[in-house]
Design an enzyme around this catalytic site. Structure first.
Site, PDB file in Angstrom:
ATOM      1  N   CYS A  87      39.895  10.402 -17.723  1.00 44.68           N
ATOM      2  CA  CYS A  87      38.596  10.323 -19.297  1.00 44.68           C
ATOM      3  C   CYS A  87      39.519  11.250 -20.268  1.00 44.68           C
ATOM      4  CB  CYS A  87      37.970  11.973 -18.791  1.00 44.68           C
ATOM      5  SG  CYS A  87      36.789  12.902 -20.103  1.00 44.68           S
ATOM      6  N   CYS A 225      32.609   8.997 -25.235  1.00 42.56           N
ATOM      7  CA  CYS A 225      33.653   8.717 -23.894  1.00 42.56           C
ATOM      8  C   CYS A 225      34.699   8.376 -25.069  1.00 42.56           C
ATOM      9  CB  CYS A 225      32.251   7.965 -23.527  1.00 42.56           C
ATOM     10  SG  CYS A 225      33.737   7.257 -22.132  1.00 42.56           S
TER      11      CYS A 225
END
Length: 288
Positions: A87, A225
């Protein structure tokens, strides 16, 4: 039988991508259940009554400061209880968390997708993201060929792995796409045996891109994101929309990120990582 205890946590966000951060030394015996409970947007953790509840994931972080530079082991458990290999915004948050404790500006982050180097200057964090891959075995794809500008569901997508798989569609205007409606059929398409994040992007007119991402594991759109931002630039380069090694601005709803995808070597993701506050979260211990 069960007993209730609490564990201290910190709340961070990276361009709106928000995380509950727990020191891995603090016992949480059922991490998936902890994440499902406290990331819930209706009933999850909140620092104050007026704050947005829940989070996009829980970062369990273990600092190993005997190394030079210090290392932090990062495990991201998502709201559905699954573990994400990588991530981008979470890695930037992990770096900020570790750098403050180790009193340093450089951190190595150990993730399931590999070790990443990060630098921290005030609240701005840059992290190496590895080399994006379009190879079917890396995405992965249930196909022997790369997926480049192919129709999947209602979008024309290109598949790339930037630590996790992304199906990226370049569209005229991200605001014209009903992402919550079109993304699930792509996210669960048989072509993606492990599923895929669904990212859409549109040129902003200044050489950068606007971005929206429907995240696997969150099962909804997030404010930002990081792996998706890197995927946007990687795909834009593959399609000839971007040339050279200069940083590219990518703007999800939560803010602005800087992405560099060189012709050779690792991609780089930069942006703010903000500490929002501290709290206590319930933990259930099962007793026999």
């Amino acid at each position: 039988m069960s007993a209730l205890n609490t564990v201290p946590f910190e709340k961070f966000h990276g361009t709106g991508n928000d995380f509950v951060v727990v020191d891995a030394e603090d016992p949480v015996p059922d991490r998936p259940e902890f994440a499902r409970t406290h990331c819930d947007r209706e009933a999850g953790v909140s620092l104050t009554e007026s704050d947005r509840r829940g989070a996009d994931g829980v970062l369990f972080l273990a600092l190993e400061d005997r190394y030079d530079p210090p290392r932090v082991v990062m495990t991201l458990v998502q709201p559905d209880g699954s573990v994400a290999a990588m991530c981008g915004n979470g890695a930037r948050v992990a770096a900020a968390w570790a750098a403050e404790r180790a009193e340093t500006t450089e951190v190595m982050i150990d993730t399931p997708a590999g070790t990443r180097r990060a630098t921290v200057e005030d609240d701005y964090v840059s992290v190496e993201m590895g080399v994006p891959s379009f190879a079917p075995r890396d995405v992965p794809l249930d196909s022997g060929e790369e997926l480049v500008e192919a129709e999947v569901g209602d979008l024309t997508v290109t598949a790339v792995n930037t630590g996790v798989p992304h199906a990226v569609a370049i569209v005229d205007d991200v605001d014209d796409v009903d992402l919550e409606s079109v993304a699930p059929s792509i996210r669960h398409a048989p072509l993606f045996p492990e599923g895929a994040n669904v990212t859409i992007a549109s040129p902003d007119g200044d050489g950068g891109f606007r971005q929206r991402t429907f995240e696997r594991g969150v099962e909804g759109e997030t404010q930002s994101c990081g792996t998706g931002a890197v995927a946007v630039v990687a795909v834009a380069k593959r399609l000839g929309l971007v040339e050279g090694d200069a940083p590219v601005s990518v703007s999800p709803p939560g803010g602005e990120l800087s992405v560099t995808v060189p012709d050779e070597g690792t991609a780089l993701l930069g942006g703010p990582a903000v500490h929002e506050g501290d709290g206590e979260a319930d933990v259930v211990f099962r007793q026999r």
